[in-house]
Design a protein around this motif. Structure first.
Motif, short mmCIF file in Angstrom:
data_model
loop_
_atom_site.label_atom_id
_atom_site.label_comp_id
_atom_site.label_asym_id
_atom_site.label_seq_id
_atom_site.Cartn_x
_atom_site.Cartn_y
_atom_site.Cartn_z
N ARG A 58 0.83 -1.22 0.00
CA ARG A 58 0.00 0.00 0.00
C ARG A 58 0.86 1.26 0.00
N ILE A 59 2.02 1.19 0.64
CA ILE A 59 2.93 2.34 0.59
C ILE A 59 3.49 2.50 -0.82
N ALA A 60 3.80 1.38 -1.48
CA ALA A 60 4.27 1.46 -2.86
C ALA A 60 3.17 1.98 -3.79
N ASP A 61 1.92 1.59 -3.50
CA ASP A 61 0.79 2.15 -4.28
C ASP A 61 0.76 3.67 -4.15
N ARG A 62 0.96 4.15 -2.93
CA ARG A 62 0.93 5.60 -2.69
C ARG A 62 2.06 6.28 -3.45
N LEU A 63 3.25 5.69 -3.43
CA LEU A 63 4.38 6.26 -4.16
C LEU A 63 4.05 6.37 -5.65
N GLN A 64 3.53 5.29 -6.21
CA GLN A 64 3.24 5.29 -7.64
C GLN A 64 2.14 6.28 -8.02
N SER A 65 1.16 6.42 -7.14
CA SER A 65 0.09 7.39 -7.43
C SER A 65 0.60 8.82 -7.34
N CYS A 66 1.52 9.08 -6.41
CA CYS A 66 2.06 10.43 -6.23
C CYS A 66 3.02 10.81 -7.38
N PHE A 67 3.65 9.80 -7.97
CA PHE A 67 4.66 10.09 -9.01
C PHE A 67 4.29 9.39 -10.31
N ALA A 68 3.00 9.40 -10.62
CA ALA A 68 2.51 8.70 -11.80
C ALA A 68 3.07 9.28 -13.09
N GLY A 69 3.40 10.55 -13.07
CA GLY A 69 3.89 11.18 -14.29
C GLY A 69 5.36 10.95 -14.51
#
Length: 357
Positions: A346-357
């Motif tokens: 879930r922390i990795a999900d948050r990272l990817q959502s924050c830096f999706a671009g």
């Protein structure tokens, strides 16, 4: 890392300090010395957990009060079992070798093992150890021997970086960093653990011992260990100390500035009653700690984001751990997981959502 000879006799074998890991290759015998608790044997414990395939046994001192779960054996038994190097895997106040440790190191060298240490006191500074290495044509490796460094320049460099920060010392920053590297790689992302402590250096096969770096060069050391990268991947930089620990806050601040982190991962042990070794200093509130780290990081990375909390729940049962994570998530509005027992998805999900671009 660079090699340097510490041998007083140029005709003898090389006494290696800060060399490549060929000089301290596995398999390993892990020396626990007289560790009084699990944290005092954290170097040995980290290797046994993250690189079990490299470890053939443990050697405990006469007053040792902990174990890393490996077979007890002496140096000669370990050599017969295939060990190549004994790792001095104990940490103590001041990082010094007592007489029993010196005898164990000499015995390991006489048994045909190389010896590597993460203590502040250098193996290559002890005459009896140097003599034993020379007569047995064995190598010594001192992990706390930093490479040549420059002061930090603060210039933005390519690539993405995550830095683990903590409410205190020894709350799981290395474990969280390694677990996060593992999670990102499992998702097919480029990710590399960047070691800043002796245990991480042994696990990763390289790094910089940040607590052995002259203060002016700490931010430069963080820049050195995490240079520009153009592959779209992440450097996961192992944090050290805590901004709220009076003994080690300077190291933590230097890392924050040199890392130029895009993301911070806060690490915490909820059962900690006070700052490690300082019963007169309370553990900071999580929000206060997180905000202070973000503020300090913004000097060199104005857009830095917090992406989660890594909780060390080793002193709690499963239900307590889950409740602690839920409470922290409600407080900070960030995903909270124990990297060892819950994973980092879930922390990795948050990272990817924050830096999706």
């Amino acid at each position: 890392m660079n090699s340097s000879s510490a041998s007083p006799d140029s005709t003898g074998p090389a006494i290696v300090a800060g060399a490549a890991n060929a000089q301290w290759a596995p398999p390993y015998l892990l020396y626990l010395g007289n560790a009084r608790d699990d944290l005092a044997a954290k170097t040995a414990r980290g290797l046994a957990y993250w690189r079990p395939q490299w470890c053939v046994g443990q050697l405990r001192g006469s007053q040792c009060r902990t174990s890393v779960g490996l077979t007890d054996m002496d140096a000669r038994q370990a050599r017969l079992a295939g060990a190549n190097t004994m790792i001095v895997g104990v940490a103590n106040a001041g990082g010094v070798m007592d007489e029993e440790t010196v005898r164990a190191v000499v015995a390991a060298l006489d048994a045909g093992l190389n010896v590597a240490s993460g203590l502040h006191q250098r193996l290559a500074s002890h005459p009896a150890i140097v003599a034993a290495a020379q007569r047995n044509d064995r190598h010594l490796y001192d992990a706390r021997n930093p490479p040549p460094l420059q002061v930090g320049h603060g210039q933005r460099r390519a690539g993405k970086r995550l830095l683990t920060v903590g409410t205190d010392c020894s709350v799981g920053k290395m474990y969280a960093s390694l677990a996060f590297e593992k999670e990102l790689r499992a998702r097919g992302l480029a990710a590399d653990f960047r070691a800043t402590g002796q245990t991480g250096i042994f696990i990763a096969g390289g790094g910089v011992p940040i607590d052995a770096v002259i203060a002016d060069f700490i931010s430069g050391a963080a820049e050195w260990i995490s240079p520009a990268r153009e592959d779209g991947g992440w450097d996961i930089i192992e944090g050290q100390g805590s901004l709220f620990h009076p003994s080690y806050a300077g190291v933590s601040l230097g890392l924050l500035h040199g890392a130029q982190a895009d993301a911070l991962l806060l690490c915490h042990e909820p059962t900690r009653q006070h700052m490690r070794g300082l019963p007169h200093y309370p553990v900071p509130h999580l929000r206060t700690c997180l905000e202070a780290n973000l503020a300090a990081a913004r000097l060199t990375s104005p857009g830095v984001l917090a992406i989660g909390v890594a909780l060390n729940t080793s002193g709690m049962d499963r239900d307590e751990a889950q409740r602690a994570c839920e409470s922290i998530e409600n407080q900070l509005d960030l995903p909270c997981q124990d990297p060892v027992t819950m994973g980092m998805d879930r922390i990795a999900d948050r990272l990817q959502s924050c830096f999706a671009g």
